[in-house]
Design an enzyme around this catalytic site. Structure first.
Site, PDB file in Angstrom:
ATOM      1  N   ARG A   1       4.000 -15.649   8.085  1.00 47.89           N
ATOM      2  CA  ARG A   1       3.553 -15.773   9.470  1.00 47.89           C
ATOM      3  C   ARG A   1       3.144 -14.407   9.987  1.00 47.89           C
ATOM      4  NH1 ARG A   1       7.596 -19.233  13.245  1.00 47.89           N
ATOM      5  NH2 ARG A   1       7.182 -17.514  14.644  1.00 47.89           N
TER       6      ARG A   1
ATOM      7  N   ARG B   1      10.252 -15.614   4.788  1.00 46.55           N
ATOM      8  CA  ARG B   1       9.800 -16.929   5.260  1.00 46.55           C
ATOM      9  C   ARG B   1       8.295 -17.106   5.042  1.00 46.55           C
ATOM     10  NH1 ARG B   1      11.124 -18.932  11.283  1.00 46.55           N
ATOM     11  NH2 ARG B   1       9.734 -17.293  12.018  1.00 46.55           N
TER      12      ARG B   1
ATOM     13  N   LYS C   1      16.513 -23.003  13.210  1.00 43.41           N
ATOM     14  CA  LYS C   1      16.322 -24.057  14.218  1.00 43.41           C
ATOM     15  C   LYS C   1      15.271 -25.060  13.760  1.00 43.41           C
ATOM     16  CE  LYS C   1      14.922 -21.403  17.599  1.00 43.41           C
ATOM     17  NZ  LYS C   1      14.906 -20.081  16.982  1.00 43.41           N
TER      18      LYS C   1
HETATM   19  P1  AMP Z   1       8.606 -19.707  17.228  1.00 47.01           P
HETATM   20  O1  AMP Z   1       7.806 -20.448  16.202  1.00 47.01           O
HETATM   21  O2  AMP Z   1       9.526 -20.595  18.013  1.00 47.01           O
HETATM   22  O3  AMP Z   1       9.296 -18.492  16.659  1.00 47.01           O
HETATM   23  O4  AMP Z   1       7.538 -19.150  18.295  1.00 47.01           O
HETATM   24  C1  AMP Z   1       6.536 -18.240  17.928  1.00 47.01           C
HETATM   25  C2  AMP Z   1       6.000 -17.518  19.144  1.00 47.01           C
HETATM   26  O5  AMP Z   1       5.426 -18.457  20.066  1.00 47.01           O
HETATM   27  C3  AMP Z   1       7.035 -16.767  19.948  1.00 47.01           C
HETATM   28  O6  AMP Z   1       7.321 -15.480  19.431  1.00 47.01           O
HETATM   29  C4  AMP Z   1       6.355 -16.701  21.321  1.00 47.01           C
HETATM   30  O7  AMP Z   1       5.321 -15.734  21.331  1.00 47.01           O
HETATM   31  C5  AMP Z   1       5.687 -18.069  21.404  1.00 47.01           C
HETATM   32  N1  AMP Z   1       6.592 -19.089  22.007  1.00 47.01           N
HETATM   33  C6  AMP Z   1       7.099 -20.200  21.406  1.00 47.01           C
HETATM   34  N2  AMP Z   1       7.877 -20.898  22.248  1.00 47.01           N
HETATM   35  C7  AMP Z   1       7.881 -20.207  23.426  1.00 47.01           C
HETATM   36  C8  AMP Z   1       8.522 -20.395  24.688  1.00 47.01           C
HETATM   37  N3  AMP Z   1       9.341 -21.430  24.925  1.00 47.01           N
HETATM   38  N4  AMP Z   1       8.278 -19.463  25.656  1.00 47.01           N
HETATM   39  C9  AMP Z   1       7.465 -18.426  25.448  1.00 47.01           C
HETATM   40  N5  AMP Z   1       6.839 -18.173  24.284  1.00 47.01           N
HETATM   41  C10 AMP Z   1       7.038 -19.056  23.264  1.00 47.01           C
END
Ligand code: AMP
Length: 236
Positions: A169, A127, A15
């Site tokens: 990460r 990653r 994404k």
């Molecule tokens: P991502 O980079 O999108 O994988 O997000 C990393 C982490 O940020 C996720 O595993 C959640 O802990 C938090 N996070 C990101 N976006 C959201 C969202 N829309 N709702 C809740 N937690 C989020």
């Protein structure tokens, strides 16, 4: 007009990479809630301190906090003419709030990027992100892992944007990845049903090479935009 786009799909579906590529090509902002939270963690803000504990466990930050962040961001002038949202909404509550925020702002185009789970685990294990600016360098790590692109190994060490060190990460280790995928299935997958019946919903095969996914994405956005028009939706 540029679309108001949201990208659904599990962690590791691509994404972020696709959102960035499309947004840059169209001159609209890519709004990644994960990036916003990681920046807050890096800056040591109150939200960042609280979010870090939750993110490190692979759980979701509360709907209230996330909806507040996104509402404020979408009101910024650069997002008025279109945007790509990456990582939001992640729950039906967030999706409902987003619909309310978007009232009178044109249709949301919803893309669901589908990738088999075994492939997601493999991608997340390789990653990398930049320790300094947080840029996702996954594609360099994958290039580095490929025997067909030995030059990629050198690229894999440094961020192409700022030269910072590339690291894994904190939430990409295997145990946390499994938890993130479990939470995805439980909390986020129901969003596909929430959006599926809209004329602006499209699924994309995210297991293909990135260029192919990008081409499908552009075609799907085009088709979804037409769908919105022919079904009486408001064009943005
Ligand atoms: P991502 O980079 O999108 O994988 O997000 C990393 C982490 O940020 C996720 O595993 C959640 O802990 C938090 N996070 C990101 N976006 C959201 C969202 N829309 N709702 C809740 N937690 C989020």
């Amino acid at each position: 007009m540029a679309p108001n786009l949201i990208m659904l799909g599990p962690p590791g579906a691509g994404k972020g990479t696709q959102a960035e590529r499309f947004a840059r090509g169209r001159g609209i902002p890519k709004i990644s809630t994960g990036d916003i939270l990681r920046e807050a963690v890096h800056a040591g803000t109150e939200i960042g301190r609280r979010a870090k504990l939750i993110m490190d466990r692979g759980e979701l930050v509360s709907d209230d906090v996330m909806i507040g962040i996104v509402r404020e961001r979408l009101e910024q002038p650069d997002a008025i003419g279109g945007f790509v949202l990456d990582g939001f909404p992640r729950t039906v509550t967030q999706a409902t709030a987003l619909d309310a925020i978007m009232e009178r702002r044109g249709p949301l185009i919803v893309l669901d990027i589908v990738v088999p789970e075994a492939e997601l685990v493999r991608r997340l294990a390789t990653r990398m992100i930049c320790e300094d600016c947080g840029a996702n360098a996954g594609r360099f790590a994958e290039a580095g892992a490929s025997s067909q692109n030995p030059a990629g190994q050198a690229d894999a060490l440094r961020c192409s944007r700022c030269g910072g060190r590339l690291v894994q990460r904190a939430d990409d280790n295997e145990a946390v990845v499994r938890e993130r995928l479990r939470i995805y299935r439980q909390a986020t997958q129901p969003l596909v049903d929430y959006y599926r019946t809209r004329p602006t919903f499209r699924s994309i095969d995210g297991a293909q090479p990135a260029d192919r996914v990008a081409a499908d994405l552009v075609a799907a956005i085009e088709a979804a935009g037409n769908g919105a028009g022919s079904h009486g939706g408001h064009r943005s």
